[in-house]
Design a protein around this motif. Structure first.
Motif, PDB file in Angstrom:
ATOM      1  N   ILE A 206       0.843  -1.204   0.000  1.00  0.00           N
ATOM      2  CA  ILE A 206       0.000   0.000   0.000  1.00  0.00           C
ATOM      3  C   ILE A 206       0.877   1.253   0.000  1.00  0.00           C
ATOM      4  O   ILE A 206       0.635   2.187  -0.770  1.00  0.00           O
ATOM      5  N   ILE A 207       1.899   1.255   0.851  1.00  0.00           N
ATOM      6  CA  ILE A 207       2.801   2.420   0.916  1.00  0.00           C
ATOM      7  C   ILE A 207       3.545   2.593  -0.405  1.00  0.00           C
ATOM      8  O   ILE A 207       3.713   3.715  -0.903  1.00  0.00           O
ATOM      9  N   ARG A 208       3.974   1.505  -1.010  1.00  0.00           N
ATOM     10  CA  ARG A 208       4.638   1.591  -2.324  1.00  0.00           C
ATOM     11  C   ARG A 208       3.696   2.221  -3.353  1.00  0.00           C
ATOM     12  O   ARG A 208       4.107   3.076  -4.136  1.00  0.00           O
ATOM     13  N   ASP A 209       2.438   1.785  -3.366  1.00  0.00           N
ATOM     14  CA  ASP A 209       1.455   2.362  -4.293  1.00  0.00           C
ATOM     15  C   ASP A 209       1.305   3.861  -4.060  1.00  0.00           C
ATOM     16  O   ASP A 209       1.218   4.642  -5.005  1.00  0.00           O
ATOM     17  N   LYS A 210       1.279   4.254  -2.794  1.00  0.00           N
ATOM     18  CA  LYS A 210       1.110   5.674  -2.468  1.00  0.00           C
ATOM     19  C   LYS A 210       2.352   6.484  -2.847  1.00  0.00           C
ATOM     20  O   LYS A 210       2.242   7.611  -3.316  1.00  0.00           O
ATOM     21  N   PHE A 211       3.539   5.908  -2.676  1.00  0.00           N
ATOM     22  CA  PHE A 211       4.757   6.590  -3.122  1.00  0.00           C
ATOM     23  C   PHE A 211       4.786   6.689  -4.645  1.00  0.00           C
ATOM     24  O   PHE A 211       5.190   7.719  -5.194  1.00  0.00           O
ATOM     25  N   ASP A 212       4.357   5.637  -5.327  1.00  0.00           N
ATOM     26  CA  ASP A 212       4.279   5.698  -6.795  1.00  0.00           C
ATOM     27  C   ASP A 212       3.378   6.847  -7.230  1.00  0.00           C
ATOM     28  O   ASP A 212       3.713   7.608  -8.139  1.00  0.00           O
ATOM     29  N   TYR A 213       2.229   6.966  -6.594  1.00  0.00           N
ATOM     30  CA  TYR A 213       1.285   8.044  -6.906  1.00  0.00           C
ATOM     31  C   TYR A 213       1.929   9.407  -6.604  1.00  0.00           C
ATOM     32  O   TYR A 213       1.834  10.345  -7.407  1.00  0.00           O
ATOM     33  N   PHE A 214       2.582   9.514  -5.443  1.00  0.00           N
ATOM     34  CA  PHE A 214       3.263  10.747  -5.058  1.00  0.00           C
ATOM     35  C   PHE A 214       4.297  11.133  -6.115  1.00  0.00           C
ATOM     36  O   PHE A 214       4.337  12.284  -6.576  1.00  0.00           O
ATOM     37  N   PHE A 215       5.116  10.175  -6.540  1.00  0.00           N
ATOM     38  CA  PHE A 215       6.134  10.463  -7.547  1.00  0.00           C
ATOM     39  C   PHE A 215       5.514  10.788  -8.905  1.00  0.00           C
ATOM     40  O   PHE A 215       6.007  11.674  -9.614  1.00  0.00           O
ATOM     41  N   ASP A 216       4.442  10.114  -9.262  1.00  0.00           N
ATOM     42  CA  ASP A 216       3.739  10.449 -10.515  1.00  0.00           C
ATOM     43  C   ASP A 216       3.242  11.886 -10.485  1.00  0.00           C
ATOM     44  O   ASP A 216       3.429  12.641 -11.446  1.00  0.00           O
ATOM     45  N   ARG A 217       2.610  12.255  -9.396  1.00  0.00           N
ATOM     46  CA  ARG A 217       2.086  13.624  -9.285  1.00  0.00           C
ATOM     47  C   ARG A 217       3.208  14.653  -9.214  1.00  0.00           C
ATOM     48  O   ARG A 217       3.104  15.739  -9.783  1.00  0.00           O
ATOM     49  N   LEU A 218       4.274  14.330  -8.521  1.00  0.00           N
ATOM     50  CA  LEU A 218       5.424  15.227  -8.444  1.00  0.00           C
ATOM     51  C   LEU A 218       6.031  15.436  -9.833  1.00  0.00           C
ATOM     52  O   LEU A 218       6.493  16.525 -10.168  1.00  0.00           O
ATOM     53  N   SER A 219       5.969  14.401 -10.652  1.00  0.00           N
ATOM     54  CA  SER A 219       6.489  14.474 -12.027  1.00  0.00           C
ATOM     55  C   SER A 219       5.848  15.594 -12.830  1.00  0.00           C
ATOM     56  O   SER A 219       6.487  16.207 -13.684  1.00  0.00           O
ATOM     57  N   TYR A 220       4.578  15.834 -12.584  1.00  0.00           N
ATOM     58  CA  TYR A 220       3.862  16.874 -13.332  1.00  0.00           C
ATOM     59  C   TYR A 220       4.569  18.220 -13.232  1.00  0.00           C
ATOM     60  O   TYR A 220       4.609  18.970 -14.202  1.00  0.00           O
ATOM     61  N   PHE A 221       5.119  18.513 -12.042  1.00  0.00           N
ATOM     62  CA  PHE A 221       5.749  19.823 -11.862  1.00  0.00           C
ATOM     63  C   PHE A 221       6.971  19.980 -12.753  1.00  0.00           C
ATOM     64  O   PHE A 221       7.225  21.071 -13.259  1.00  0.00           O
ATOM     65  N   ASN A 222       7.701  18.907 -12.972  1.00  0.00           N
ATOM     66  CA  ASN A 222       8.823  18.995 -13.904  1.00  0.00           C
ATOM     67  C   ASN A 222       8.321  19.232 -15.327  1.00  0.00           C
ATOM     68  O   ASN A 222       8.903  20.019 -16.074  1.00  0.00           O
TER      69      ASN A 222
END
Length: 140
Positions: A59-75
């Protein structure tokens, strides 16, 4: 607006709490779970180092994946000149700093964050962290 939406997302907010604190009780699938930095180190090991993960680690891995995906948008926004690089990095700096600089988290966990980002090819996050590190050095 994008920063406000990012931080108001419940899953992003959870990851920010886990980054901010060294031990935190959180709710995962209706169950209260104590997450500490050792748990994060184990949960974020790449498949090269660990083949099976517990339900809570997954579950935490899934949430980190989502966090990194969303963070990617800013780049992507920065690369397309939709937002100011300096301002965007300023708004994200607290959490970007935790991801790249030992201190708030120990070196082993910071290394694990970066290995995870590399292994699972979060290229836009890598680029964003590079921009942040470069800007921080130029500000000194």
């Amino acid at each position: 607006k994008e920063i406000k939406e990012f931080y108001s997302d419940k899953d992003i907010n959870l990851i920010c709490k886990l980054l901010d604190w060294n031990v935190r009780k959180v709710e995962l699938n209706g169950e209260t779970v104590k997450i500490d930095d050792n748990f994060l180190e184990s949960a974020l090991l790449t498949h090269r180092k660990k083949a099976k993960f517990s339900e809570h680690e997954a579950i935490i891995r899934d949430k980190f994946d989502y966090f990194f995906d969303r963070l990617s948008y800013f780049n992507i926004y920065i690369e397309n000149n939709l937002v100011s690089e300096k301002e965007t990095l300023r708004y994200l700096s607290y959490y970007l700093d935790i991801l790249v600089n030992p201190g708030r988290k120990d070196k082993k966990l910071v290394d694990e964050f970066n290995e995870y980002i590399d292994y699972y090819e979060f290229e836009n996050v890598k680029s964003l962290l590079y921009k942040y590190t470069k800007q921080k050095k130029s500000d000194q």
